[in-house]
Design a protein around this motif. Structure first.
Motif, PDB file in Angstrom:
ATOM      1  N   GLU A  66     -47.983   4.852  -1.717  1.00  0.00           N
ATOM      2  CA  GLU A  66     -47.455   5.035  -3.073  1.00  0.00           C
ATOM      3  C   GLU A  66     -48.230   6.107  -3.828  1.00  0.00           C
ATOM      4  O   GLU A  66     -47.640   6.944  -4.518  1.00  0.00           O
ATOM      5  CB  GLU A  66     -47.497   3.718  -3.833  1.00  0.00           C
TER       6      GLU A  66
ATOM      7  N   ARG B  58     -47.313   9.538  -2.456  1.00  0.00           N
ATOM      8  CA  ARG B  58     -45.964   9.943  -2.885  1.00  0.00           C
ATOM      9  C   ARG B  58     -45.986  10.455  -4.335  1.00  0.00           C
ATOM     10  O   ARG B  58     -45.279  11.397  -4.675  1.00  0.00           O
ATOM     11  CB  ARG B  58     -44.976   8.795  -2.738  1.00  0.00           C
ATOM     12  N   ARG B  59     -46.806   9.834  -5.175  1.00  0.00           N
ATOM     13  CA  ARG B  59     -46.937  10.318  -6.559  1.00  0.00           C
ATOM     14  C   ARG B  59     -47.668  11.663  -6.592  1.00  0.00           C
ATOM     15  O   ARG B  59     -47.268  12.582  -7.302  1.00  0.00           O
ATOM     16  CB  ARG B  59     -47.698   9.304  -7.417  1.00  0.00           C
ATOM     17  N   ARG B  60     -48.734  11.780  -5.829  1.00  0.00           N
ATOM     18  CA  ARG B  60     -49.569  12.982  -5.844  1.00  0.00           C
ATOM     19  C   ARG B  60     -48.851  14.173  -5.212  1.00  0.00           C
ATOM     20  O   ARG B  60     -48.981  15.299  -5.666  1.00  0.00           O
ATOM     21  CB  ARG B  60     -50.890  12.691  -5.107  1.00  0.00           C
ATOM     22  N   PHE B  61     -48.132  13.931  -4.124  1.00  0.00           N
ATOM     23  CA  PHE B  61     -47.458  14.996  -3.381  1.00  0.00           C
ATOM     24  C   PHE B  61     -45.955  14.743  -3.369  1.00  0.00           C
ATOM     25  O   PHE B  61     -45.341  14.555  -2.331  1.00  0.00           O
ATOM     26  CB  PHE B  61     -47.992  15.074  -1.949  1.00  0.00           C
ATOM     27  N   ALA B  62     -45.354  14.753  -4.552  1.00  0.00           N
ATOM     28  CA  ALA B  62     -43.944  14.376  -4.707  1.00  0.00           C
ATOM     29  C   ALA B  62     -42.990  15.246  -3.894  1.00  0.00           C
ATOM     30  O   ALA B  62     -41.943  14.776  -3.452  1.00  0.00           O
ATOM     31  CB  ALA B  62     -43.565  14.425  -6.182  1.00  0.00           C
ATOM     32  N   SER B  63     -43.341  16.490  -3.643  1.00  0.00           N
ATOM     33  CA  SER B  63     -42.428  17.378  -2.924  1.00  0.00           C
ATOM     34  C   SER B  63     -42.658  17.379  -1.408  1.00  0.00           C
ATOM     35  O   SER B  63     -41.921  18.041  -0.677  1.00  0.00           O
ATOM     36  CB  SER B  63     -42.544  18.802  -3.456  1.00  0.00           C
TER      37      SER B  63
ATOM     38  N   ARG C 166     -43.312  15.370   2.451  1.00  0.00           N
ATOM     39  CA  ARG C 166     -42.887  14.190   3.203  1.00  0.00           C
ATOM     40  C   ARG C 166     -44.108  13.307   3.446  1.00  0.00           C
ATOM     41  O   ARG C 166     -45.169  13.761   3.865  1.00  0.00           O
ATOM     42  CB  ARG C 166     -42.270  14.624   4.531  1.00  0.00           C
TER      43      ARG C 166
END
Length: 64
Positions: free
Chosen positions: A38, A41-46, A48
């Protein structure tokens, strides 16, 4: 006949990918892996982010 004696462990491998290259690779317990995934995913939103179970070879000797 060859059998693979692998059983899923309580650990997961979380990776962050930049194209075909992993830029972060972390293995943790299932509970910790969810939190790490989680956060990534927040830190590297763009990018995979993948989470896969870590398999344990049940024929391996402990400590190896």
């Amino acid at each position: 006949m060859t059998e693979t004696l692998e059983t899923p462990a309580a650990h997961r491998r979380v990776r962050v990918w930049f194209g075909a290259h992993p830029i972060a690779d972390h293995t943790a317990t299932a509970e910790q892996a969810v939190q790490y995934e989680e956060a990534m995913r927040r830190r590297f939103a763009s990018l995979r982010v993948t989470s896969e179970p870590v398999l344990v070879d049940s024929t391996a000797e402990p400590g190896r």
